[in-house]
Enzyme design. Structure first.
Site, PDB file in Angstrom:
ATOM      1  N   ASN A 207      29.826 -27.924  20.191  1.00  0.00           N
ATOM      2  CA  ASN A 207      29.580 -29.349  19.902  1.00  0.00           C
ATOM      3  C   ASN A 207      28.605 -29.537  18.735  1.00  0.00           C
ATOM      4  O   ASN A 207      28.817 -30.383  17.868  1.00  0.00           O
ATOM      5  CB  ASN A 207      28.959 -30.049  21.119  1.00  0.00           C
TER       6      ASN A 207
ATOM      7  N   HIS B  94      28.135 -33.828  21.069  1.00  0.00           N
ATOM      8  CA  HIS B  94      28.236 -33.853  22.533  1.00  0.00           C
ATOM      9  C   HIS B  94      29.072 -35.050  23.003  1.00  0.00           C
ATOM     10  O   HIS B  94      29.866 -34.924  23.931  1.00  0.00           O
ATOM     11  CB  HIS B  94      26.840 -33.891  23.163  1.00  0.00           C
TER      12      HIS B  94
ATOM     13  N   TRP C 125      17.345 -26.252  28.752  1.00  0.00           N
ATOM     14  CA  TRP C 125      16.095 -27.031  28.750  1.00  0.00           C
ATOM     15  C   TRP C 125      15.250 -26.665  27.540  1.00  0.00           C
ATOM     16  O   TRP C 125      14.331 -27.406  27.179  1.00  0.00           O
ATOM     17  CB  TRP C 125      15.295 -26.772  30.034  1.00  0.00           C
TER      18      TRP C 125
ATOM     19  N   LEU D 265      43.022 -32.682  41.787  1.00  0.00           N
ATOM     20  CA  LEU D 265      42.249 -31.686  41.028  1.00  0.00           C
ATOM     21  C   LEU D 265      40.829 -31.547  41.574  1.00  0.00           C
ATOM     22  O   LEU D 265      40.160 -32.549  41.855  1.00  0.00           O
ATOM     23  CB  LEU D 265      42.181 -32.120  39.553  1.00  0.00           C
TER      24      LEU D 265
ATOM     25  N   ARG E 129      23.421 -33.729  16.289  1.00  0.00           N
ATOM     26  CA  ARG E 129      24.077 -32.886  17.301  1.00  0.00           C
ATOM     27  C   ARG E 129      24.640 -33.706  18.464  1.00  0.00           C
ATOM     28  O   ARG E 129      25.679 -33.375  19.025  1.00  0.00           O
ATOM     29  CB  ARG E 129      23.083 -31.843  17.828  1.00  0.00           C
TER      30      ARG E 129
ATOM     31  N   SER F 194      27.288 -15.968  28.935  1.00  0.00           N
ATOM     32  CA  SER F 194      26.127 -16.873  28.968  1.00  0.00           C
ATOM     33  C   SER F 194      25.748 -17.352  30.364  1.00  0.00           C
ATOM     34  O   SER F 194      25.460 -18.540  30.568  1.00  0.00           O
ATOM     35  CB  SER F 194      26.378 -18.086  28.050  1.00  0.00           C
TER      36      SER F 194
ATOM     37  N   ASP G  47      31.741 -24.686  24.212  1.00  0.00           N
ATOM     38  CA  ASP G  47      30.767 -24.399  23.158  1.00  0.00           C
ATOM     39  C   ASP G  47      31.250 -24.936  21.803  1.00  0.00           C
ATOM     40  O   ASP G  47      32.454 -24.973  21.549  1.00  0.00           O
ATOM     41  CB  ASP G  47      30.557 -22.875  23.088  1.00  0.00           C
TER      42      ASP G  47
ATOM     43  N   ARG H 285      36.357 -19.720  26.718  1.00  0.00           N
ATOM     44  CA  ARG H 285      35.162 -20.124  25.974  1.00  0.00           C
ATOM     45  C   ARG H 285      35.600 -20.563  24.587  1.00  0.00           C
ATOM     46  O   ARG H 285      36.269 -19.801  23.881  1.00  0.00           O
ATOM     47  CB  ARG H 285      34.157 -18.977  25.860  1.00  0.00           C
TER      48      ARG H 285
HETATM   49  C1  FPP Z   1      27.478 -26.303  23.959  1.00  0.00           C
HETATM   50  O1  FPP Z   1      27.634 -26.586  22.597  1.00  0.00           O
HETATM   51  C2  FPP Z   1      27.618 -27.524  24.714  1.00  0.00           C
HETATM   52  C3  FPP Z   1      26.657 -28.047  25.522  1.00  0.00           C
HETATM   53  C4  FPP Z   1      25.336 -27.425  25.734  1.00  0.00           C
HETATM   54  C5  FPP Z   1      26.884 -29.330  26.206  1.00  0.00           C
HETATM   55  C6  FPP Z   1      28.250 -29.544  26.797  1.00  0.00           C
HETATM   56  C7  FPP Z   1      28.377 -30.967  27.057  1.00  0.00           C
HETATM   57  C8  FPP Z   1      29.477 -31.704  26.823  1.00  0.00           C
HETATM   58  C9  FPP Z   1      30.784 -31.164  26.412  1.00  0.00           C
HETATM   59  C10 FPP Z   1      29.319 -33.153  26.957  1.00  0.00           C
HETATM   60  C11 FPP Z   1      29.971 -33.853  28.033  1.00  0.00           C
HETATM   61  C12 FPP Z   1      30.135 -33.163  29.310  1.00  0.00           C
HETATM   62  C13 FPP Z   1      30.511 -33.850  30.422  1.00  0.00           C
HETATM   63  C14 FPP Z   1      30.787 -33.123  31.661  1.00  0.00           C
HETATM   64  C15 FPP Z   1      30.678 -35.293  30.402  1.00  0.00           C
HETATM   65  P1  FPP Z   1      26.420 -26.317  21.608  1.00  0.00           P
HETATM   66  O2  FPP Z   1      25.609 -27.532  21.544  1.00  0.00           O
HETATM   67  O3  FPP Z   1      25.694 -25.077  22.021  1.00  0.00           O
HETATM   68  O4  FPP Z   1      27.188 -26.081  20.264  1.00  0.00           O
HETATM   69  P2  FPP Z   1      26.750 -25.144  19.059  1.00  0.00           P
HETATM   70  O5  FPP Z   1      26.867 -23.725  19.555  1.00  0.00           O
HETATM   71  O6  FPP Z   1      27.760 -25.446  18.016  1.00  0.00           O
HETATM   72  O7  FPP Z   1      25.365 -25.537  18.685  1.00  0.00           O
END
Ligand code: FPP
Length: 241
Positions: A20, A35, A67, A129, A31, A194, A18, A186
């Site tokens: 990103n 990611h 989604w 792994l 955003r 979650s 969490d 987390r």
């Molecule tokens: C949550 O952060 C993160 C996600 C919904 C996406 C996770 C995806 C990646 C780490 C990208 C790559 C993954 C792979 C397996 C290649 P958020 O967007 O909810 O962050 P926020 O809470 O700060 O808004």
């Protein structure tokens, strides 16, 4: 009586990646930049995991609730998953990583599902792994899908309802081949699960890290494991005398 820190003899770490979006917003970026930076952290953590004694690593990449995000963010994430698979496949194969994907298939783009299936097949015989990526995953959705499979077997007579045990349910989850997680990390400062591995996490030790996922490093993972190794896991029993 004593209990091993990991009863299965494996070390299974689950991670809710969490933060990103906040990482990107803090820097004035869209955003999706958060990611893609998060995907760089994924590469670092996957590479570091076996050297830290981790046998199973399960990453929460996209939830059934995600989604609800904007069309732009959802399609950007799907494109990122495709890029991760195509750019990392060779490395994952040579590093002996076995890749699995868990989650439902509905709403998923066929080309993403195709790549996921391809990478699972390519790495099926790898003994290093065990990397599991949860995409379009929700713990309750997974349990509901498991119940559907079990009921179908009861209807054909393959299974009797009286014979259903906890093991039957575990065996029909997407994670049927995996041990339960030992440690759940987390990032991003929130303290909640979650809908991640709802059935499987019941005895996982929990580790919450304020760091945002793109800032999380192999050192942070090592520190979480160090704290985990100091924990007294009793699984409902009393401490050893
Ligand atoms: C949550 O952060 C993160 C996600 C919904 C996406 C996770 C995806 C990646 C780490 C990208 C790559 C993954 C792979 C397996 C290649 P958020 O967007 O909810 O962050 P926020 O809470 O700060 O808004």
């Amino acid at each position: 009586m004593t209990y091993d820190i990991t009863p299965s003899g494996n070390l299974h770490v689950g991670i809710i990646m969490d933060g990103n979006g906040r990482w990107a917003t803090q820097r004035g970026h869209p955003r999706l930049k958060g990611h893609s930076q998060g995907a760089e952290t994924v590469k670092e953590i996957v590479e570091a995991a076996p050297n830290l004694g981790i046998t199973h690593l399960t990453l929460f990449a996209f939830s059934t609730e995600n989604w609800k995000r904007s069309e732009r963010e959802v399609s950007g994430l799907m494109a990122l998953f495709r890029r991760y698979i195509t750019s990392q496949a060779e490395r994952l194969i040579t590093e002996n990583v076995r890749v699995r994907f868990i989650g439902g298939q509905n709403h998923m783009e066929p080309r993403v599902l195709e790549l996921m299936g391809w990478l699972e097949k390519e790495t099926r015989d790898n003994g290093g792994l065990n990397l599991t990526v949860a995409i379009n995953y929700g713990g309750r959705d997974e349990v509901a899908r498991a119940v559907q499979k079990i009921v179908a077997k009861c209807q054909t007579g393959e299974l009797s309802s009286a014979a259903i045990t906890e093991k039957t349910i575990s065996n029909h989850l997407d994670t049927a081949e995996l041990p339960d997680p030992d440690l759940l990390i987390r990032t991003g400062g929130e303290m909640r699960l979650s809908n991640f591995l709802a059935w499987q996490n019941v005895y996982a030790e929990l580790s919450f890290d304020d760091r945002l996922w793109p800032d999380f490093t192999r050192k942070d993972l090592a520190a979480a494991l160090e704290r985990f190794r100091g924990r007294d896991r009793r699984f409902g029993a009393v401490a050893a005398e």
